[in-house]
Design an enzyme around this catalytic site. Structure first.
Site, PDB file in Angstrom:
ATOM      1  N   THR A   1      39.678  58.676 -19.271  1.00 25.77           N
ATOM      2  CA  THR A   1      39.349  57.842 -18.106  1.00 25.77           C
ATOM      3  C   THR A   1      40.125  56.535 -18.196  1.00 25.77           C
ATOM      4  O   THR A   1      40.409  56.058 -19.292  1.00 25.77           O
ATOM      5  CB  THR A   1      37.825  57.561 -18.136  1.00 25.77           C
ATOM      6  OG1 THR A   1      37.160  58.753 -17.790  1.00 25.77           O
ATOM      7  CG2 THR A   1      37.413  56.458 -17.183  1.00 25.77           C
TER       8      THR A   1
ATOM      9  N   ARG B   1      28.384  67.066 -10.397  1.00 25.10           N
ATOM     10  CA  ARG B   1      28.074  66.012 -11.361  1.00 25.10           C
ATOM     11  C   ARG B   1      28.924  64.752 -11.097  1.00 25.10           C
ATOM     12  O   ARG B   1      30.129  64.821 -10.898  1.00 25.10           O
ATOM     13  CB  ARG B   1      28.349  66.530 -12.772  1.00 25.10           C
ATOM     14  CG  ARG B   1      28.056  65.550 -13.901  1.00 25.10           C
ATOM     15  CD  ARG B   1      29.281  64.800 -14.367  1.00 25.10           C
ATOM     16  NE  ARG B   1      29.017  63.989 -15.559  1.00 25.10           N
ATOM     17  CZ  ARG B   1      29.861  63.088 -16.040  1.00 25.10           C
ATOM     18  NH1 ARG B   1      31.013  62.879 -15.450  1.00 25.10           N
ATOM     19  NH2 ARG B   1      29.555  62.388 -17.115  1.00 25.10           N
TER      20      ARG B   1
ATOM     21  N   GLY C   1      29.682  60.930 -12.849  1.00 29.19           N
ATOM     22  CA  GLY C   1      29.481  60.159 -14.073  1.00 29.19           C
ATOM     23  C   GLY C   1      29.217  58.693 -13.779  1.00 29.19           C
ATOM     24  O   GLY C   1      28.843  58.307 -12.662  1.00 29.19           O
ATOM     25  N   ASP C   2      29.430  57.885 -14.792  1.00 29.68           N
ATOM     26  CA  ASP C   2      29.134  56.453 -14.681  1.00 29.68           C
ATOM     27  C   ASP C   2      30.225  55.657 -13.973  1.00 29.68           C
ATOM     28  O   ASP C   2      29.954  54.600 -13.402  1.00 29.68           O
ATOM     29  CB  ASP C   2      28.964  55.873 -16.089  1.00 29.68           C
ATOM     30  CG  ASP C   2      30.222  56.079 -16.932  1.00 29.68           C
ATOM     31  OD1 ASP C   2      30.727  57.230 -16.990  1.00 29.68           O
ATOM     32  OD2 ASP C   2      30.728  55.092 -17.510  1.00 29.68           O
TER      33      ASP C   2
ATOM     34  N   THR D   1      34.140  53.633 -20.696  1.00 35.90           N
ATOM     35  CA  THR D   1      34.658  54.995 -20.832  1.00 35.90           C
ATOM     36  C   THR D   1      33.867  55.704 -21.916  1.00 35.90           C
ATOM     37  O   THR D   1      33.675  55.154 -23.004  1.00 35.90           O
ATOM     38  CB  THR D   1      36.146  55.043 -21.176  1.00 35.90           C
ATOM     39  OG1 THR D   1      36.471  56.381 -21.572  1.00 35.90           O
ATOM     40  CG2 THR D   1      36.528  54.081 -22.292  1.00 35.90           C
TER      41      THR D   1
ATOM     42  N   GLY E   1      29.303  59.659 -19.808  1.00 36.56           N
ATOM     43  CA  GLY E   1      28.803  58.904 -18.666  1.00 36.56           C
ATOM     44  C   GLY E   1      27.299  58.873 -18.494  1.00 36.56           C
ATOM     45  O   GLY E   1      26.738  57.864 -18.052  1.00 36.56           O
TER      46      GLY E   1
HETATM   47  N1  ASP Z   1      32.758  58.153 -18.373  1.00 36.41           N
HETATM   48  C1  ASP Z   1      33.421  59.251 -17.736  1.00 36.41           C
HETATM   49  C2  ASP Z   1      32.391  60.174 -17.143  1.00 36.41           C
HETATM   50  O1  ASP Z   1      31.380  60.414 -17.773  1.00 36.41           O
HETATM   51  C3  ASP Z   1      34.305  60.020 -18.664  1.00 36.41           C
HETATM   52  C4  ASP Z   1      35.228  59.194 -19.540  1.00 36.41           C
HETATM   53  O2  ASP Z   1      35.034  58.002 -19.700  1.00 36.41           O
HETATM   54  O3  ASP Z   1      36.195  59.757 -20.069  1.00 36.41           O
HETATM   55  O4  ASP Z   1      32.630  60.700 -16.087  1.00 36.41           O
END
Ligand code: ASP
Length: 348
Positions: free
Chosen positions: A196, A224, A226-227, A246, A249
């Protein structure tokens, strides 16, 4: 006079910012979770070159007197276009073999924010998130509606096949095989949340901004999200603090990680390195999550904590020289001890 006092009160709460001249700073990440033994010299070189280019592109905005938001968008666009990162081209695949992209951007000077989730035809999701912030009355748009809006405001759309890389496809095949074998260690064996990208910036007016862009996690299902596109979880900025996260998430959402760091800085006056370390290296791992974050305060102090083998990261400040690091044992200038005094906001 009255409005002046009101502004000062809002600024003290971190709701409005009093601009002051500042030396611009830009910090970026290209994801936590790097595994040293899996990095080839060629990949190491390509990652460092891309991080350098992203820093140069974002910092050029700041040097030209543009805003922290401009710098964040410029840096992230470079990383989205580079197939080595899990954002834009090179995003990971869902369980169904699609790419579904998420991004967010936030302007700390006025708490304006824009985000998009589950888009699959937007070449640069960070630019769409910015358009949501600047050109709509909403904060978050998802899926087909977000792409309708993209069309309406002239954001570049591409065929979904644009995002595909062979490496990400193979990562999905490996994850599917592990699913089928019901491996207990699937999360360790397969890189599910690596790569990310994010940026935080402080501009010459003393304003902060944060942005994050991702393909999410390999093998994700059922829409889904993520954060990264959730304001406060993976992305947050106010007058005193900007954060891009990152990692896994779900844990960043449950701890409202980016906002949690900024609240400690803005409200409790915890130094940013300690605030970021408490949330990323104590609170999240104590719940079973992992990952990292970049954080920046209004004085230009940088924090880059992570609890994985490494985190692709870079920063550029007053000397105008891009600095990049990948592994945990590389000195990134943020290693000095955290202030000794006990925090009133220490982790549970
Ligand atoms: N935080 C991101 C998610 O969960 C993934 C990542 O940071 O690589 O979508």
């Amino acid at each position: 006079m009255k409005s002046c006092r009101l502004f000062a009160a809002l600024a003290a709460l971190g709701i409005a910012s009093m601009s002051h001249a500042a030396a611009p700073v830009l910090v970026i990440h290209g994801g936590a979770g790097v595994i040293k033994r899996e990095m080839s010299p060629a990949r190491d070189k390509a990652i460092r070159a891309a991080l350098t280019q992203a820093l140069q592109s974002g910092y050029a905005q700041l040097k030209a007197g543009r805003t922290a938001v401009d710098a964040v968008a410029a840096a992230i666009t470079v990383l989205e276009d580079d197939p080595n990162f899990n954002a834009g081209k090179g995003s990971v695949f869902t369980h169904d073999g699609r790419n579904e992209l998420d991004a967010a951007i936030m302007d700390g000077s006025n708490l304006a924010a824009g985000s998009v989730a589950g888009v699959h035809r937007v070449k640069n999701p960070i630019l769409l998130a910015r358009a949501v912030m600047d050109k709509s009355s909403h904060v978050m748009l998802v899926g087909d509606g977000a792409e309708e809006f993209a069309k309406a405001v002239g954001i570049t759309l591409v065929d979904p096949s644009y995002f595909r890389t062979e490496e990400r496809w193979q990562q999905l095949q490996k994850a599917l095989k592990e699913d089928a074998e019901k491996s207990k260690h699937a999360d360790e064996e397969t890189a599910k949340h690596f790569g990310t990208v994010g940026a935080v910036a402080l501009d010459a007016q003393g304003h902060l901004a944060a942005g994050t862009s991702t393909g999410g996690m390999t093998d994700k299902r059922w829409g889904r999200v993520g954060d990264s596109p959730i304001i406060g979880a993976g992305t947050y900025a106010d007058a005193d603090c900007a954060v891009s996260g990152t990692g896994w998430g779900e844990y960043y959402i449950r701890t409202v990680a980016a906002h949690e760091i900024c609240m400690r800085v803005s409200q409790m006056r915890v130094p940013i390195r300690r605030a970021a370390a408490e949330v990323i290296n104590q609170e999240i791992p104590s719940m079973g999550g992992n990952g990292g974050a970049i954080a920046l305060d209004a004085d230009g102090t940088i924090a880059m904590p992570f609890n994985t083998d490494g985190m692709y990261r870079g920063w550029i400040g007053a000397d105008g020289v891009p600095h990049v690091a990948i592994y945990g044992d590389e000195n990134d200038g943020t290693a000095e001890p955290l202030p000794a005094e006990a925090s009133s906001a220490s982790s549970p």
